[in-house]
Scaffold this motif. Sequence first.
Motif, PDB file in Angstrom:
ATOM      1  N   UNK A  75      30.694 133.207  11.672  1.00  0.00           N
ATOM      2  CA  UNK A  75      29.691 133.503  12.471  1.00  0.00           C
ATOM      3  C   UNK A  75      28.592 134.284  12.170  1.00  0.00           C
ATOM      4  N   UNK A  76      27.466 134.035  12.678  1.00  0.00           N
ATOM      5  CA  UNK A  76      26.095 134.502  12.123  1.00  0.00           C
ATOM      6  C   UNK A  76      26.100 136.199  11.955  1.00  0.00           C
ATOM      7  N   UNK A  77      26.805 137.006  13.096  1.00  0.00           N
ATOM      8  CA  UNK A  77      26.681 138.180  12.857  1.00  0.00           C
ATOM      9  C   UNK A  77      28.090 138.817  13.387  1.00  0.00           C
ATOM     10  N   UNK A  78      28.889 139.188  12.651  1.00  0.00           N
ATOM     11  CA  UNK A  78      30.343 139.806  13.047  1.00  0.00           C
ATOM     12  C   UNK A  78      30.354 140.694  13.872  1.00  0.00           C
ATOM     13  N   UNK A  79      29.619 141.917  13.755  1.00  0.00           N
ATOM     14  CA  UNK A  79      29.618 142.730  14.611  1.00  0.00           C
ATOM     15  C   UNK A  79      29.052 142.599  15.939  1.00  0.00           C
ATOM     16  N   UNK A  80      28.190 142.043  16.005  1.00  0.00           N
ATOM     17  CA  UNK A  80      27.599 141.438  17.381  1.00  0.00           C
ATOM     18  C   UNK A  80      28.923 140.509  18.271  1.00  0.00           C
ATOM     19  N   UNK A 133      34.078 142.064  -2.229  1.00  0.00           N
ATOM     20  CA  UNK A 133      34.614 141.196  -3.498  1.00  0.00           C
ATOM     21  C   UNK A 133      34.738 139.952  -2.904  1.00  0.00           C
ATOM     22  N   UNK A 134      34.839 139.689  -1.735  1.00  0.00           N
ATOM     23  CA  UNK A 134      34.982 138.345  -1.189  1.00  0.00           C
ATOM     24  C   UNK A 134      33.667 138.023  -0.577  1.00  0.00           C
ATOM     25  N   UNK A 135      32.722 138.800  -0.495  1.00  0.00           N
ATOM     26  CA  UNK A 135      31.339 138.521   0.124  1.00  0.00           C
ATOM     27  C   UNK A 135      31.497 138.103   1.506  1.00  0.00           C
ATOM     28  N   UNK A 136      32.438 138.943   2.324  1.00  0.00           N
ATOM     29  CA  UNK A 136      32.552 138.766   3.731  1.00  0.00           C
ATOM     30  C   UNK A 136      32.660 139.980   4.456  1.00  0.00           C
ATOM     31  N   UNK A 137      32.241 139.897   5.582  1.00  0.00           N
ATOM     32  CA  UNK A 137      32.402 140.891   6.744  1.00  0.00           C
ATOM     33  C   UNK A 137      33.422 140.162   7.604  1.00  0.00           C
ATOM     34  N   UNK A 138      34.466 140.848   8.021  1.00  0.00           N
ATOM     35  CA  UNK A 138      35.550 140.051   8.931  1.00  0.00           C
ATOM     36  C   UNK A 138      35.824 140.985  10.064  1.00  0.00           C
ATOM     37  N   UNK A 139      36.593 140.462  11.171  1.00  0.00           N
ATOM     38  CA  UNK A 139      37.441 141.192  12.093  1.00  0.00           C
ATOM     39  C   UNK A 139      38.536 140.162  12.211  1.00  0.00           C
ATOM     40  N   UNK A 140      39.604 140.628  12.782  1.00  0.00           N
ATOM     41  CA  UNK A 140      40.708 139.884  13.354  1.00  0.00           C
ATOM     42  C   UNK A 140      41.246 140.293  14.825  1.00  0.00           C
ATOM     43  N   UNK A 141      41.308 139.176  15.513  1.00  0.00           N
ATOM     44  CA  UNK A 141      41.813 139.539  16.957  1.00  0.00           C
ATOM     45  C   UNK A 141      42.924 138.479  17.252  1.00  0.00           C
ATOM     46  N   UNK A 142      43.710 138.801  18.343  1.00  0.00           N
ATOM     47  CA  UNK A 142      44.695 138.124  18.912  1.00  0.00           C
ATOM     48  C   UNK A 142      44.198 137.304  20.085  1.00  0.00           C
ATOM     49  N   UNK A 188      48.431 134.913  18.515  1.00  0.00           N
ATOM     50  CA  UNK A 188      48.207 134.108  17.459  1.00  0.00           C
ATOM     51  C   UNK A 188      46.689 134.868  16.841  1.00  0.00           C
ATOM     52  N   UNK A 189      46.719 135.108  15.709  1.00  0.00           N
ATOM     53  CA  UNK A 189      45.645 135.650  14.842  1.00  0.00           C
ATOM     54  C   UNK A 189      44.615 134.752  14.537  1.00  0.00           C
ATOM     55  N   UNK A 190      43.232 135.170  15.061  1.00  0.00           N
ATOM     56  CA  UNK A 190      42.109 134.393  14.767  1.00  0.00           C
ATOM     57  C   UNK A 190      41.130 135.359  14.063  1.00  0.00           C
ATOM     58  N   UNK A 191      40.233 134.839  13.166  1.00  0.00           N
ATOM     59  CA  UNK A 191      39.283 136.008  12.319  1.00  0.00           C
ATOM     60  C   UNK A 191      37.903 135.524  12.305  1.00  0.00           C
ATOM     61  N   UNK A 192      37.021 136.254  12.571  1.00  0.00           N
ATOM     62  CA  UNK A 192      35.665 136.158  12.416  1.00  0.00           C
ATOM     63  C   UNK A 192      35.151 136.513  11.201  1.00  0.00           C
ATOM     64  N   UNK A 193      34.410 135.647  10.393  1.00  0.00           N
ATOM     65  CA  UNK A 193      33.899 135.820   9.007  1.00  0.00           C
ATOM     66  C   UNK A 193      32.326 135.865   9.148  1.00  0.00           C
ATOM     67  N   UNK A 194      31.714 136.861   8.483  1.00  0.00           N
ATOM     68  CA  UNK A 194      30.374 136.596   8.318  1.00  0.00           C
ATOM     69  C   UNK A 194      30.014 136.618   6.827  1.00  0.00           C
ATOM     70  N   UNK A 195      29.398 135.537   6.283  1.00  0.00           N
ATOM     71  CA  UNK A 195      29.276 135.574   4.998  1.00  0.00           C
ATOM     72  C   UNK A 195      28.170 136.454   4.212  1.00  0.00           C
ATOM     73  N   UNK A 196      28.594 137.218   3.325  1.00  0.00           N
ATOM     74  CA  UNK A 196      27.503 138.273   2.966  1.00  0.00           C
ATOM     75  C   UNK A 196      26.848 137.837   1.674  1.00  0.00           C
ATOM     76  N   UNK A 197      25.529 137.986   1.441  1.00  0.00           N
ATOM     77  CA  UNK A 197      24.941 137.590   0.338  1.00  0.00           C
ATOM     78  C   UNK A 197      24.973 138.570  -0.720  1.00  0.00           C
TER      79      UNK A 197
END
Length: 142
Positions: free
Chosen positions: A93-98, A119-128, A133-142
């Motif tokens: 996603x473009x903006x994990x928090x949004x 360490x992974x250069x990611x901002x994440x959140x997990x939801x059901x 079933x678990x789904x994850x949002x990933x914002x790639x951090x530079x």
Amino acid sequence: MQYPLGEVTRGHHYAISVRDMDAMIAWYQEKLGAVVTGAWDPEELDAHVRIVTVNGFSFELVSMKESSPSSTQWGDPPGMAINNGPFHMAFTVDDCAASVAELKLRDVKFAWDVADYDELKMRCAHFWDLEGNILELVEVLD
């Protein structure tokens, strides 16, 4: 050919065995804005298959008469990794928090809120989803 899967390789769909097809379709439509893009009802398998698509990515929802709940449903993301095999699907996603804020407005339940993994250069959140079933949002951090 450098790559055995060809030069353009990307995910196509994620298959989920579901108990209540109509409720799951409604959840993916309401919460994620999915649209039904395919349907198949193979009588020989006593199954129902629906493809629901979100921004070009599809979920294959499969309902079979004899299906049963997974022991990993409604689990904690790291705890689910103890069982070999797939245990969550991640979206970039473009903006994990949004995205989290919007999903919370739609009453989506979160296993883990927004967190940075430098360490992974990611901002994440997990939801059901509706059936745990678990789904994850990933914002790639530079």
